[in-house]
Motif scaffolding. Sequence first.
Motif, mmCIF file in Angstrom:
data_model
loop_
_atom_site.group_PDB
_atom_site.id
_atom_site.type_symbol
_atom_site.label_atom_id
_atom_site.label_comp_id
_atom_site.label_asym_id
_atom_site.label_seq_id
_atom_site.Cartn_x
_atom_site.Cartn_y
_atom_site.Cartn_z
ATOM 1 N N CYS A 64 1.433 -9.423 -4.940
ATOM 2 C CA CYS A 64 0.373 -8.572 -5.485
ATOM 3 C C CYS A 64 -0.812 -9.449 -5.889
ATOM 4 C CB CYS A 64 0.886 -7.810 -6.704
ATOM 5 S SG CYS A 64 -0.312 -6.656 -7.374
ATOM 6 N N LEU A 65 -2.001 -9.034 -5.507
ATOM 7 C CA LEU A 65 -3.189 -9.827 -5.829
ATOM 8 C C LEU A 65 -3.437 -9.877 -7.333
ATOM 9 C CD1 LEU A 65 -5.476 -8.657 -2.906
ATOM 10 C CD2 LEU A 65 -4.114 -10.755 -3.073
ATOM 11 N N SER A 66 -2.799 -8.947 -8.071
ATOM 12 C CA SER A 66 -2.938 -8.971 -9.536
ATOM 13 C C SER A 66 -1.850 -9.813 -10.190
ATOM 14 C CB SER A 66 -2.912 -7.534 -10.079
ATOM 15 O OG SER A 66 -4.063 -6.838 -9.629
ATOM 16 N N PRO A 73 -6.728 -13.638 0.430
ATOM 17 C CA PRO A 73 -6.604 -12.462 1.312
ATOM 18 C C PRO A 73 -5.405 -11.612 0.928
ATOM 19 C CG PRO A 73 -5.562 -14.329 2.364
ATOM 20 C CD PRO A 73 -6.035 -14.816 0.999
ATOM 21 N N GLY A 74 -5.508 -10.355 1.297
ATOM 22 C CA GLY A 74 -4.384 -9.455 1.062
ATOM 23 C C GLY A 74 -4.303 -8.415 2.155
ATOM 24 N N ILE A 75 -3.292 -7.554 2.079
ATOM 25 C CA ILE A 75 -3.162 -6.483 3.072
ATOM 26 C C ILE A 75 -3.308 -5.106 2.442
ATOM 27 C CG2 ILE A 75 -1.755 -7.875 4.662
ATOM 28 C CD1 ILE A 75 0.711 -6.401 3.602
ATOM 29 N N GLY A 76 -3.506 -5.107 1.116
ATOM 30 C CA GLY A 76 -3.701 -3.836 0.430
ATOM 31 C C GLY A 76 -4.413 -4.078 -0.888
ATOM 32 N N LEU A 77 -5.087 -3.061 -1.408
ATOM 33 C CA LEU A 77 -5.757 -3.174 -2.714
ATOM 34 C C LEU A 77 -6.009 -1.772 -3.255
ATOM 35 C CD1 LEU A 77 -7.029 -5.469 -4.558
ATOM 36 C CD2 LEU A 77 -9.220 -4.766 -3.576
ATOM 37 N N VAL A 93 -7.804 0.291 -9.117
ATOM 38 C CA VAL A 93 -7.510 -0.209 -10.470
ATOM 39 C C VAL A 93 -7.490 -1.733 -10.505
ATOM 40 C CG1 VAL A 93 -4.996 -0.032 -10.125
ATOM 41 C CG2 VAL A 93 -5.932 -0.015 -12.442
ATOM 42 N N GLN A 94 -7.185 -2.362 -9.371
ATOM 43 C CA GLN A 94 -7.131 -3.832 -9.330
ATOM 44 C C GLN A 94 -8.521 -4.466 -9.384
ATOM 45 O OE1 GLN A 94 -4.247 -3.691 -5.782
ATOM 46 N NE2 GLN A 94 -3.685 -5.586 -6.781
ATOM 47 N N VAL A 95 -9.548 -3.644 -9.200
ATOM 48 C CA VAL A 95 -10.919 -4.151 -9.420
ATOM 49 C C VAL A 95 -11.536 -3.423 -10.625
ATOM 50 C CG1 VAL A 95 -11.307 -4.989 -7.067
ATOM 51 C CG2 VAL A 95 -11.871 -2.599 -7.633
ATOM 52 N N GLN A 103 3.491 2.506 -0.589
ATOM 53 C CA GLN A 103 4.222 2.811 -1.828
ATOM 54 C C GLN A 103 3.833 1.865 -2.955
ATOM 55 O OE1 GLN A 103 8.573 4.086 -0.990
ATOM 56 N NE2 GLN A 103 7.866 3.203 0.948
ATOM 57 N N HIS A 104 3.616 0.586 -2.590
ATOM 58 C CA HIS A 104 3.185 -0.417 -3.583
ATOM 59 C C HIS A 104 1.825 -0.031 -4.172
ATOM 60 C CE1 HIS A 104 2.601 -4.797 -4.850
ATOM 61 N NE2 HIS A 104 1.379 -4.322 -4.912
ATOM 62 N N GLU A 105 0.905 0.414 -3.296
ATOM 63 C CA GLU A 105 -0.451 0.753 -3.758
ATOM 64 C C GLU A 105 -0.458 2.047 -4.548
ATOM 65 O OE1 GLU A 105 -1.431 -2.733 -2.049
ATOM 66 O OE2 GLU A 105 -2.394 -1.562 -3.621
ATOM 67 N N VAL A 106 0.306 3.047 -4.095
ATOM 68 C CA VAL A 106 0.364 4.317 -4.843
ATOM 69 C C VAL A 106 0.971 4.076 -6.219
ATOM 70 C CG1 VAL A 106 1.417 6.633 -4.908
ATOM 71 C CG2 VAL A 106 0.375 5.798 -2.784
ATOM 72 N N ASP A 107 1.933 3.134 -6.298
ATOM 73 C CA ASP A 107 2.464 2.741 -7.613
ATOM 74 C C ASP A 107 1.330 2.264 -8.524
ATOM 75 O OD1 ASP A 107 5.140 3.350 -7.398
ATOM 76 O OD2 ASP A 107 5.833 1.277 -7.081
ATOM 77 N N HIS A 108 0.408 1.451 -7.966
ATOM 78 C CA HIS A 108 -0.731 0.967 -8.767
ATOM 79 C C HIS A 108 -1.507 2.127 -9.361
ATOM 80 C CE1 HIS A 108 -0.995 -3.373 -8.516
ATOM 81 N NE2 HIS A 108 -0.875 -3.382 -7.210
ATOM 82 N N LEU A 109 -1.690 3.202 -8.593
ATOM 83 C CA LEU A 109 -2.478 4.354 -9.070
ATOM 84 C C LEU A 109 -1.774 5.063 -10.225
ATOM 85 C CD1 LEU A 109 -3.698 5.912 -5.692
ATOM 86 C CD2 LEU A 109 -4.714 4.058 -7.026
HETATM 87 O O1 K2U Z 1 -1.474 -4.664 -4.433
HETATM 88 C C1 K2U Z 1 -1.743 -5.672 -3.807
HETATM 89 O O2 K2U Z 1 -2.209 -6.701 -4.303
HETATM 90 C C2 K2U Z 1 -1.480 -5.624 -2.354
HETATM 91 C C3 K2U Z 1 -0.518 -6.640 -1.814
HETATM 92 C C4 K2U Z 1 -0.022 -5.960 -0.576
HETATM 93 C C5 K2U Z 1 1.410 -5.985 -0.365
HETATM 94 C C6 K2U Z 1 2.174 -4.925 -0.811
HETATM 95 C C7 K2U Z 1 3.502 -4.898 -0.533
HETATM 96 C C8 K2U Z 1 4.095 -5.907 0.205
HETATM 97 C C9 K2U Z 1 3.334 -6.970 0.612
HETATM 98 C C10 K2U Z 1 1.972 -7.018 0.324
HETATM 99 C C11 K2U Z 1 -1.331 -7.925 -1.561
HETATM 100 O O3 K2U Z 1 -1.944 -7.863 -0.355
HETATM 101 S S1 K2U Z 1 -0.380 -9.349 -1.817
HETATM 102 C C12 K2U Z 1 -0.602 -10.429 -0.584
HETATM 103 C C13 K2U Z 1 0.535 -10.380 0.402
HETATM 104 C C14 K2U Z 1 0.268 -10.174 1.726
HETATM 105 C C15 K2U Z 1 1.316 -10.138 2.626
HETATM 106 C C16 K2U Z 1 2.633 -10.274 2.214
HETATM 107 C C17 K2U Z 1 2.894 -10.478 0.875
HETATM 108 C C18 K2U Z 1 1.839 -10.521 -0.050
#
Ligand code: K2U
Length: 174
Positions: free
Chosen positions: A94-96, A43-47, A50-52, A135-141
């Motif tokens: 990061c799921l990646s 599981p994650g909280i963002g995606l 590009v990660q797929v 910000q983490h996800e926009v970085d991925h883009l």
């Molecule tokens: O890009 C991803 O894989 C999304 C991350 C989301 C995330 C970004 C920043 C800070 C924490 C999480 C994935 O969901 S990683 C899984 C996770 C979930 C909660 C806390 C830490 C890591």
Amino acid sequence: MSLRKIVIEPDPILREKSESLEKVDDELRSLLDDMLETMYAAPGIGLAAVQVGVLKRLIVIDISKDKEKKDPLFLINPKIIHKSKQTSVHEEGCLSLPGHFAEIERPAECQIKFIDYNGKEKELSAKGLLATCIQHEVDHLNGVLFIDYLSKLKKDMIVKKLIKHKKELNKVVL
Ligand code: K2U
Ligand code: ZN
């Protein structure tokens, strides 16, 4: 809806810049649905798309803790229009980059413009974990990973461990 395979670092696609979308249609919504299902299953909280393996400027996020009360965000062509001067530190993963976490400092708040699931232009102000995740996800883009904010030593160590992890995974698959 179907689960998509998540790209694992090191992979050159994770360093590519994703392209903006011209229109929001059912095909795009189906991809967003698959991304969301894949994120929940991880599981994650963002995606980010590009990660797929899809180089489109698409993000799904859901920071709700209660799985009974899902509250997904679909961000199409997201653009950060403001970042606060004040910063905050969050543990990021990061799921990646499975199994790796680090404390990353980023602007504590941000504002974004984006197109929503139905093609409507929206604006959103975020703080806390949501601001960090956006910000983490926009970085991925833009082909940027959270390990890019670490020292070379720490970054190289994580990549070396992920190379070993991928080799072990390939052994199992083959
Ligand atoms: O890009 C991803 O894989 C999304 C991350 C989301 C995330 C970004 C920043 C800070 C924490 C999480 C994935 O969901 S990683 C899984 C996770 C979930 C909660 C806390 C830490 C890591
Ligand atoms: Zn990530």
